[in-house]
Design an enzyme around this catalytic site. Sequence first.
Site, PDB file in Angstrom:
ATOM      1  N   SER A 147       0.901  -1.205   0.021  1.00  0.00           N
ATOM      2  CA  SER A 147      -0.157  -0.038  -0.111  1.00  0.00           C
ATOM      3  C   SER A 147       0.881   1.130   0.065  1.00  0.00           C
ATOM      4  O   SER A 147       1.523   1.631  -0.905  1.00  0.00           O
ATOM      5  CB  SER A 147      -0.956   0.037   1.184  1.00  0.00           C
ATOM      6  OG  SER A 147      -1.983   1.102   1.061  1.00  0.00           O
ATOM      7  N   ASP A 373      -8.055  -5.651  -6.068  1.00  0.00           N
ATOM      8  CA  ASP A 373      -8.058  -4.505  -5.283  1.00  0.00           C
ATOM      9  C   ASP A 373      -8.216  -3.275  -6.187  1.00  0.00           C
ATOM     10  O   ASP A 373      -7.719  -3.274  -7.288  1.00  0.00           O
ATOM     11  CB  ASP A 373      -6.410  -4.470  -4.812  1.00  0.00           C
ATOM     12  CG  ASP A 373      -6.000  -2.885  -3.958  1.00  0.00           C
ATOM     13  OD1 ASP A 373      -7.067  -2.538  -3.365  1.00  0.00           O
ATOM     14  OD2 ASP A 373      -4.908  -2.593  -4.286  1.00  0.00           O
ATOM     15  N   HIS A 426      -6.170  -6.236  -1.563  1.00  0.00           N
ATOM     16  CA  HIS A 426      -4.957  -5.246  -1.237  1.00  0.00           C
ATOM     17  C   HIS A 426      -4.229  -5.848  -0.305  1.00  0.00           C
ATOM     18  O   HIS A 426      -3.095  -5.596  -0.603  1.00  0.00           O
ATOM     19  CB  HIS A 426      -5.751  -3.971  -0.565  1.00  0.00           C
ATOM     20  CG  HIS A 426      -4.840  -2.843  -0.462  1.00  0.00           C
ATOM     21  ND1 HIS A 426      -4.392  -2.107  -1.624  1.00  0.00           N
ATOM     22  CD2 HIS A 426      -4.431  -1.993   0.625  1.00  0.00           C
ATOM     23  CE1 HIS A 426      -3.680  -1.132  -1.221  1.00  0.00           C
ATOM     24  NE2 HIS A 426      -3.706  -1.064  -0.025  1.00  0.00           N
TER      25      HIS A 426
END
Length: 449
Positions: A147, A373, A426
Amino acid sequence: MIVLKFICSITLALLLTVSSVRAAPKESLITSLPGFDGTLPSEHYAGYVTIDGIPGKKNLFYYFIASERNPSKDPVVLWLNGGPGCSSFDGFVYEHGPFKFHVGKPKGSLPLLHLNPFSWSKVIGNLSFQLQLSKFLSNPFYISGESYAGIYVPTLASEVVKGIQIGETPLINFKGYMIGNGITDEKFDGNALVPFAFGMGLISSDIYEACQTICVYDPQSETCQKNIKKFGQAVSGLNFYDILEPCYGNSETKNESENTNMPLGVHRTGVNKKPLPKRARMFGRASPFWTTRDAGASSPGSHGEPDDEAAVGWLNDEAVRKAIHAAPASVAGPWWICAPRVNYSRGNESMIPYHKNLTSWGYRVLIYSGDHDMAVPFPGTQAWTRSMGYKIIDEWRPWMIDDQVAGYLQGYDNNFTFLTIKGAGHMVAQTKPREALEFYSHWLDGKPI
């Protein structure tokens, strides 16, 4: 492998300025953990390191897990979660750490732990501050994260390399880094959202075509804004971090006519020369949402797990904090998965030049993406990795587990690899733990994936 978790991961650029360690390795050894009934599968250490060079000094908390396989030889890997301001204990308790929480614990009791069969510590050790655990100093060292760590990892890696090049001691045996669903470049990341949503069947061809044509030429126009609103309404009820999972906590907003939780990429459709204003800080695991989240609260659709109650309950238990050598809540404050008290600002620079520099110096790089994601959609990551201009040496192909497709891979020269994980969100190691351990261990061991 060895994985080190940091509570305040965004200050890790200070890695090479560590001046002292508050506890010797023996004193940092964890002998037991409340909630876990059994023998720890390998050596665990935790404590604080003191950072000089900033007003008042700062203490960073670390957690080190020795490899369960061959701790004297296996790679040492630093793990960072995103945010900015999200704790790397997120990865520890919900993704690839040695434990998992038992489901359905009695309400009000301490959460219980059991061993994670797909823990990354089976093949690596997790560490950073090798000053403390010098016996691992010669092990191959990698930096990893997901991320918003797409910003931390290449910048920190660059600082480590600078230290190596000027002969800083102790000498770190740095070999490379890996990033999962990482924020990298505003143009590539933002422009991938609408094509991703269309390819996944989440928006109509009319919405897609309107966003891809009108908004490219006139992003501020009323027509463009109307289509952006239509896009937001179409995807507002989805879990942006994993479109296959339920969206928890979004019932009060998903049917509203105006969606205030639209991801940043919605406002960056097309190659816009003049992007709309965006928030300088984001909470909730690199969330591109526009609305501010309260500390510890789950963003709508932000988590694969229903909530963070187990982690919050366990890490705020004073017996647990004492066992892992963390300061009590009265001193350090309560633990939240993402903390707004961490101040952080970022410019608009792209990370691609960092990747080019690091790969030109010969360091190994793995960029991976969960393909479901929508926070950092894989088409954007695929596009920027391709834009590096490197020669393809392992042409796009599936990678397999037990004769089943687990994802796809494209290998480039300069030790640069892009990989997808089929059906993952994610947080790849949370949604696809077996697949994550498979590609992770093969890549670190230098074996074909």
